[in-house]
Design a protein around this motif. Structure first.
Motif, PDB file in Angstrom:
ATOM      1  N   GLU A   1       0.832  -1.208   0.000  1.00 47.41           N
ATOM      2  CA  GLU A   1       0.000   0.000   0.000  1.00 47.41           C
ATOM      3  C   GLU A   1       0.870   1.265   0.000  1.00 47.41           C
ATOM      4  OE1 GLU A   1      -0.493  -2.393   2.601  1.00 47.41           O
ATOM      5  OE2 GLU A   1      -1.956  -3.454   1.366  1.00 47.41           O
TER       6      GLU A   1
ATOM      7  N   GLU B   1       3.938   1.547  -1.037  1.00 43.75           N
ATOM      8  CA  GLU B   1       4.626   1.646  -2.319  1.00 43.75           C
ATOM      9  C   GLU B   1       3.687   2.183  -3.400  1.00 43.75           C
ATOM     10  OE1 GLU B   1       7.722  -1.129  -4.828  1.00 43.75           O
ATOM     11  OE2 GLU B   1       7.094  -1.801  -2.856  1.00 43.75           O
ATOM     12  N   ALA B   2       2.450   1.696  -3.413  1.00 43.65           N
ATOM     13  CA  ALA B   2       1.464   2.165  -4.386  1.00 43.65           C
ATOM     14  C   ALA B   2       1.174   3.650  -4.183  1.00 43.65           C
ATOM     15  CB  ALA B   2       0.180   1.348  -4.264  1.00 43.65           C
ATOM     16  N   GLN B   3       1.066   4.086  -2.932  1.00 42.95           N
ATOM     17  CA  GLN B   3       0.805   5.495  -2.648  1.00 42.95           C
ATOM     18  C   GLN B   3       1.961   6.373  -3.136  1.00 42.95           C
ATOM     19  OE1 GLN B   3       0.086   6.485   1.463  1.00 42.95           O
ATOM     20  NE2 GLN B   3       0.116   8.684   1.048  1.00 42.95           N
TER      21      GLN B   3
ATOM     22  N   LEU C   1       4.122   5.701  -5.487  1.00 45.52           N
ATOM     23  CA  LEU C   1       4.140   5.705  -6.955  1.00 45.52           C
ATOM     24  C   LEU C   1       3.060   6.622  -7.517  1.00 45.52           C
ATOM     25  CD1 LEU C   1       4.906   1.955  -7.750  1.00 45.52           C
ATOM     26  CD2 LEU C   1       6.399   3.932  -8.097  1.00 45.52           C
ATOM     27  N   SER C   2       1.901   6.647  -6.882  1.00 51.08           N
ATOM     28  CA  SER C   2       0.831   7.527  -7.371  1.00 51.08           C
ATOM     29  C   SER C   2       1.195   8.998  -7.161  1.00 51.08           C
ATOM     30  CB  SER C   2      -0.497   7.209  -6.683  1.00 51.08           C
ATOM     31  OG  SER C   2      -0.474   7.606  -5.325  1.00 51.08           O
ATOM     32  N   GLU C   3       1.956   9.305  -6.104  1.00 54.47           N
ATOM     33  CA  GLU C   3       2.353  10.684  -5.831  1.00 54.47           C
ATOM     34  C   GLU C   3       3.395  11.197  -6.819  1.00 54.47           C
ATOM     35  OE1 GLU C   3       3.650  10.819  -1.763  1.00 54.47           O
ATOM     36  OE2 GLU C   3       1.637  10.373  -0.995  1.00 54.47           O
TER      37      GLU C   3
ATOM     38  N   GLU D   1       3.788   9.757 -10.072  1.00 51.72           N
ATOM     39  CA  GLU D   1       3.606   9.156 -11.400  1.00 51.72           C
ATOM     40  C   GLU D   1       3.871  10.138 -12.523  1.00 51.72           C
ATOM     41  OE1 GLU D   1      -0.601   8.084 -12.827  1.00 51.72           O
ATOM     42  OE2 GLU D   1      -0.914   8.572 -10.729  1.00 51.72           O
ATOM     43  N   TRP D   2       3.793  11.438 -12.267  1.00 47.73           N
ATOM     44  CA  TRP D   2       4.103  12.440 -13.278  1.00 47.73           C
ATOM     45  C   TRP D   2       5.542  12.326 -13.758  1.00 47.73           C
ATOM     46  CZ3 TRP D   2       8.098  15.644 -11.977  1.00 47.73           C
ATOM     47  CH2 TRP D   2       8.417  15.744 -10.620  1.00 47.73           C
TER      48      TRP D   2
ATOM     49  N   GLU E   1       5.829   9.976 -16.879  1.00 44.75           N
ATOM     50  CA  GLU E   1       5.032  10.272 -18.093  1.00 44.75           C
ATOM     51  C   GLU E   1       5.914  10.781 -19.205  1.00 44.75           C
ATOM     52  OE1 GLU E   1       2.007  12.935 -16.703  1.00 44.75           O
ATOM     53  OE2 GLU E   1       0.909  11.315 -15.747  1.00 44.75           O
TER      54      GLU E   1
END
Length: 154
Positions: free
Chosen positions: A140, A142-144, A146-148, A150-151, A154
């Motif tokens: 969880e 790690e996922a958080q 990565l979402s913070e 993710e820009w 891109e």
């Protein structure tokens, strides 16, 4: 005749060097300003094997810079530095710590650059494996993270 100074490692090894060579260390330079009659400097945070490498580096660079600042000298220094850094990873990290402790800025920059090259183009997992770093993040967390960021991908 140049003044000599004895550097003593934390395991009791002694290295007699010219004072000018030792003065490449800002820490030693500061110590000698405080205690001008010192002939021996104990170095509690550096072992003999590492101190031998630091002294080798400082001697070479002192001698090379005494000869003048020519392109040929710069090329010779660069070649020598590359060979000097042909060491095991653990020795490299000991050199980084010693250069930082002794405040030998050119050696710190050189060794940090070499360490950066070790991890260049490596994945997070490869870096963890290289340095034996345990991933202590939950799935969880790690996922958080990565979402913070993710820009960045891109």
């Amino acid at each position: 005749m140049n003044a000599k100074l004895t550097l003593t490692s934390n395991d009791g090894q002694k290295f007699e060097v010219e004072k000018e060579v030792a003065l490449q260390s800002q820490m030693i330079k500061g110590m000698l300003e405080d205690i001008q009659s010192a002939a021996s400097v104990p170095l509690a945070n550096v072992n003999g094997q590492t101190l031998a490498k630091v002294v080798e580096y400082c001697k070479f660079h002192y001698e090379a810079t005494k000869k003048g600042d020519t392109q040929k000298t710069k090329a010779a220094i660069k070649k020598w530095d590359k060979a000097f850094l042909n060491v095991e990873q653990s020795v490299l990290f000991d050199l980084i710590l010693a250069a930082n402790y002794l405040h030998v800025e050119s050696l710190l920059q050189l060794t940090c650059q070499a360490a950066a090259k070790l991890i260049c183009n490596k994945t997070t997992q490869e870096i963890r494996d290289m340095f034996n770093i345990e991933n202590d993040l939950t799935a969880e967390d790690e996922a958080q993270l990565l979402s913070e960021i993710e820009w960045k991908f891109e």
